[in-house]
Design a protein around this motif. Sequence first.
Motif, mmCIF file in Angstrom:
data_model
loop_
_atom_site.group_PDB
_atom_site.id
_atom_site.type_symbol
_atom_site.label_atom_id
_atom_site.label_comp_id
_atom_site.label_asym_id
_atom_site.label_seq_id
_atom_site.Cartn_x
_atom_site.Cartn_y
_atom_site.Cartn_z
ATOM 1 N N THR A 1 -0.317 90.848 -6.384
ATOM 2 C CA THR A 1 -1.336 90.078 -7.111
ATOM 3 C C THR A 1 -2.522 90.973 -7.479
ATOM 4 O OG1 THR A 1 -0.631 88.194 -5.788
ATOM 5 C CG2 THR A 1 -2.623 87.909 -7.100
ATOM 6 N N SER B 1 4.369 83.457 -0.856
ATOM 7 C CA SER B 1 3.351 84.152 -1.629
ATOM 8 C C SER B 1 4.021 85.342 -2.324
ATOM 9 C CB SER B 1 2.281 84.611 -0.642
ATOM 10 O OG SER B 1 1.347 85.426 -1.274
ATOM 11 N N ARG C 1 -7.397 82.814 -4.992
ATOM 12 C CA ARG C 1 -6.781 83.821 -4.138
ATOM 13 C C ARG C 1 -6.435 83.231 -2.768
ATOM 14 N NH1 ARG C 1 -6.740 89.083 -5.430
ATOM 15 N NH2 ARG C 1 -4.836 88.903 -4.206
ATOM 16 N N GLY C 2 -5.293 83.602 -2.267
ATOM 17 C CA GLY C 2 -4.832 83.052 -0.986
ATOM 18 C C GLY C 2 -4.308 81.632 -1.113
ATOM 19 N N GLY C 3 -4.074 81.200 -2.346
ATOM 20 C CA GLY C 3 -3.754 79.793 -2.597
ATOM 21 C C GLY C 3 -2.374 79.316 -2.165
ATOM 22 N N SER C 4 -1.533 80.217 -1.658
ATOM 23 C CA SER C 4 -0.219 79.746 -1.197
ATOM 24 C C SER C 4 -0.349 78.803 -0.002
ATOM 25 C CB SER C 4 0.655 80.926 -0.777
ATOM 26 O OG SER C 4 0.852 81.756 -1.870
ATOM 27 N N GLU D 1 4.734 85.557 -7.362
ATOM 28 C CA GLU D 1 5.451 84.620 -6.489
ATOM 29 C C GLU D 1 6.879 84.399 -6.988
ATOM 30 O OE1 GLU D 1 2.226 84.465 -6.817
ATOM 31 O OE2 GLU D 1 1.588 84.298 -4.721
HETATM 32 N N1 ASP Z 1 -0.495 85.920 -4.064
HETATM 33 C C1 ASP Z 1 -1.722 85.190 -4.084
HETATM 34 C C2 ASP Z 1 -2.878 86.072 -3.665
HETATM 35 O O1 ASP Z 1 -2.687 87.214 -3.312
HETATM 36 C C3 ASP Z 1 -1.646 83.938 -3.277
HETATM 37 C C4 ASP Z 1 -1.533 84.116 -1.788
HETATM 38 O O2 ASP Z 1 -1.383 85.206 -1.279
HETATM 39 O O3 ASP Z 1 -1.578 83.102 -1.085
HETATM 40 O O4 ASP Z 1 -3.996 85.629 -3.696
#
Ligand code: ASP
Length: 403
Positions: free
Chosen positions: A47, A41, A150-153, A74
């Motif tokens: 982000t 990430s 968001r959080g897509g890693s 990323e």
């Molecule tokens: N960097 C991105 C985010 O903050 C993806 C991730 O953290 O998974 O949403």
Amino acid sequence: MSLTILKFGGTSVGSIKKISNVAKLIKKHYTKKNKLIIVSSAMSGVTNDLIKKSKQISKNFDKFEYDVLLSSGEQIACALLSGALLDIGLKSRSWLSWQVPIITYGDNKSSRIVSINKKEILNYINSGGIPIVTGFQGISNKKRLTTLGRGGSDATAISIAKFFNADNCIIYTDVDGVYTTDPKLTKKAKKIDKISYEEILEMASLGAKVMAPSSVQDAMINDIDINIKSTFTNNDGTKIYNNQSKFNKNPITGIAFTKNESKITLLGVVDRPGVAASIFKPLADNQINVDMVIQNISANTGLTDITFTIMRDEVKNCVKILKDNKKISYKKIIHDDNVSKVSIVGAGMITTPGITYRMFQALAKKKINIMVISTSEIKISVLISQKNIKKAIQILHKEFDLD
Ligand code: ASP
Ligand code: MG
């Protein structure tokens, strides 16, 4: 030969020092017999900062440029991590999603991965290299960069595990694993060793910040075992499996809660067939996700009250849509923003009677009023006043032997 996917979250790669430590951790996993693919990430905060910048440039920042901008975080983390691995004598290089390519489908901002080209990366692994792939992004069939939400890693890691048929997928983060509830609310919260997909899916969609629900769903459909671990300790973490009910002795596995919901009530709605559909259709058309719903039994007046919950940041929009809706008639709309949904989750409740009663009784003893109830096979949720969250969690944690 086995293949392990290691995914590192933003806090794990949050500074230069942390990236160097992650490189050492990767080195421990890497052996001739165990090949690796790394997903990273962006460094924590990056982000968010990019989103802020897009807003400063324009109130209507272009949606394609938004994905180009956000995906850059990323790229930085992956290049630094690859550099750190090279520095300690390992063979490594980074791959941006479009270089793989990782093909996605759907709206940018919330695209989904549909395919991943394996050839180059497989060759690289077989030559002894450690590929580092950017999480959270892909490329559409129109060659535009996309992001996965968001959080897509996590979604990237799960998809890579699926397409490469990996033996293991470890999600490295800043906590030891999944907890019975938020340790901030009770010191008695404990780490869960094993949890089923179904349970973690409920926990995640009910507010426990573990993994994005869509990623868990992906893992579940493709039967990928996941291990959630801390980058900063050597502890065992939480394993996510199929079918927890077989070995779990406790009916309840965890307690989740939300703090970002609101309750809307339509008072004095004319009670006739089709009225609920007329209320909720325009909400669906406007992508407003309705969560809990109750309708009171109407008395002889032919009128009824309908209460439902939505995300708090949609309240204004929702009330406007309801007011503009010429197809419904009612006396009054009220809304309450100081509510919170508390849910007990456990696959064991399928086979254990009396759970609902115990939950309500425990809350009643603490004089906590229940406003709305909803249930599924493996969870019971209640809506309560937000000021009672801590009390409710503590009493339920105790009641269901999680302390
Ligand atoms: N960097 C991105 C985010 O903050 C993806 C991730 O953290 O998974 O949403
Ligand atoms: Mg993150």
